[in-house]
Design a protein around this motif. Structure first.
Motif, PDB file in Angstrom:
ATOM      1  N   ASP A 109       0.834  -1.210   0.000  1.00  0.00           N
ATOM      2  CA  ASP A 109       0.000   0.000   0.000  1.00  0.00           C
ATOM      3  C   ASP A 109       0.867   1.258   0.000  1.00  0.00           C
ATOM      4  N   SER A 138      -2.909   4.007  -4.566  1.00  0.00           N
ATOM      5  CA  SER A 138      -2.346   4.473  -3.298  1.00  0.00           C
ATOM      6  C   SER A 138      -1.196   5.450  -3.477  1.00  0.00           C
ATOM      7  N   ASP A 185       2.527   4.768  -0.708  1.00  0.00           N
ATOM      8  CA  ASP A 185       2.061   6.088  -1.141  1.00  0.00           C
ATOM      9  C   ASP A 185       3.181   6.952  -1.703  1.00  0.00           C
ATOM     10  N   LYS A 228       0.935   8.566  -4.283  1.00  0.00           N
ATOM     11  CA  LYS A 228       0.683  10.007  -4.376  1.00  0.00           C
ATOM     12  C   LYS A 228       1.937  10.809  -4.720  1.00  0.00           C
TER      13      LYS A 228
END
Length: 352
Positions: free
Chosen positions: A79, A120, A81, A122
């Protein structure tokens, strides 16, 4: 790349490529020591040294090839980011080859594609290099991020960098919610990292371009790590030159190390370096000759104003620390050089 994607919230799950390299591995160690980051994932096709692995602490190490789609699975499983792409091989201590080009270009393409597909992710931080500008006699005094190279590199590491940055910018256009930061590092020197420039300046006799005085900037290894860490924790989208303050000439660099210059035609620099290194590292290739003849100086205004990063070491302080704590041995001592300088000044005064 607009600034509305910068965001100040700290990253939660960070994936770093190139974990077996100096910059990638020690960045992982720094991030793993940060309690505000929940998870750090270290990725490389090679296993880091035992010492480096110990420094990584709680980080999860994944042995995988970023040229394969498995990088997308890693991003999804953890997950992630924030992705820091520190894996590109950029004129370090290996010869450019088809395999290196594939790692740089195809690897970056796969990393960017994986980021694009992941809901996920960014942020992406890409380690690039000032080599993207090229080098030549008609270059400006200072390269800003928007200044095109006078002669775009068509092969080697410079060509790889153009392609890699192109993939990163393509990601930014397709996923406007992802902030992309591209860091163009100047020549890195330090007592621990091994680069072509450190090997070149460590030669007792340094082949230099006859009739030329290259203007150089350096970036300390600690500042390179700090810049990557800063961009991970305080992301600002855009392209940024990263270098220490000031300019050092080629002659200063050689003489402060206590070494001797050997002025030769530019075409002879590459083969001579290979001979003098005695096969310990790949010699300079012809594509590097313009840089050794003319140098390259960066405008680092955006680094300070937009990225908000300030290097600790100037270019001269970086060179001096490399000389003081590195493995280079002087041929002529500093005291001898100072004595010669005093004699030259005294002689010039008498002639006036």
């Amino acid at each position: 790349m607009s600034d509305d994607r910068s965001g100040d919230e700290p990253p939660r799950s960070v994936l770093v490529t190139g974990a077996s390299t100096f910059l990638g591995g020690y960045l992982v160690a720094r991030l793993a020591a940060n309690p505000d980051i929940e998870r750090v994932v270290a990725v490389d096709s090679r296993v880091p040294t035992k010492n480096l692995m110990r420094r990584m602490g709680r980080a999860d190490f994944l042995r995988l090839d970023i040229r394969r789609p498995t990088i997308a699975k890693a991003i999804a499983n953890f997950d992630v980011d924030t992705v820091v792409h520190a894996a590109p091989s950029i004129m370090d201590n290996v010869e450019h080859s088809a395999a290196i080009k594939e790692l740089n270009v195809v690897g970056t393409m796969q990393v960017c594609a994986a980021c694009q597909r992941s809901p996920s992710v960014k942020r992406l931080v890409l380690r690039s290099s000032a080599m993207v500008y090229g080098a030549g006699p008609s270059d400006p005094g200072f390269f800003s991020e928007g200044t095109p190279a006078r002669k775009e590199p068509r092969r080697g590491y410079g060509r790889d960098l153009i392609d890699m940055e192109g993939y990163a910018r393509g990601l930014s256009r397709r996923r406007q919610d992802i902030g992309v930061s591209i860091l163009r590092f100047q020549s890195i020197l330090g007592p621990r990292i091994r680069t072509r420039m450190s090997s070149y300046l460590s030669l007792p006799v340094v082949p230099t371009a006859f009739g030329r005085q290259a203007r150089l900037q350096f970036l300390h290894e600690e500042d390179a790590l700090a810049a990557l860490e800063h961009s991970t924790l305080h992301p600002r989208p855009g392209t940024f030159n990263v270098a220490g303050d000031g300019v050092v000439t080629m002659s200063q660099s050689v003489y402060r190390a206590g070494h001797l210059k050997l002025p030769v035609p530019g075409s002879l620099i590459s083969p001579l370096v290979g001979v003098l290194q005695n096969g310990r590292l790949p010699g300079m290739r012809s594509e590097h000759t313009p840089y050794l003849a003319y140098g390259r100086v960066l405008d680092t205004t955006r680094m300070r104003t937009d990225l908000g990063f300030e290097p600790r070491y100037s270019s001269l302080a970086t060179l001096d620390d490399f000389i003081a704590r590195g493995k280079t041995e002087p041929v002529i001592s500093a005291d001898t050089w100072r004595g010669l300088e005093h004699q030259a000044v005294a002689a010039a005064t008498r002639l006036q």
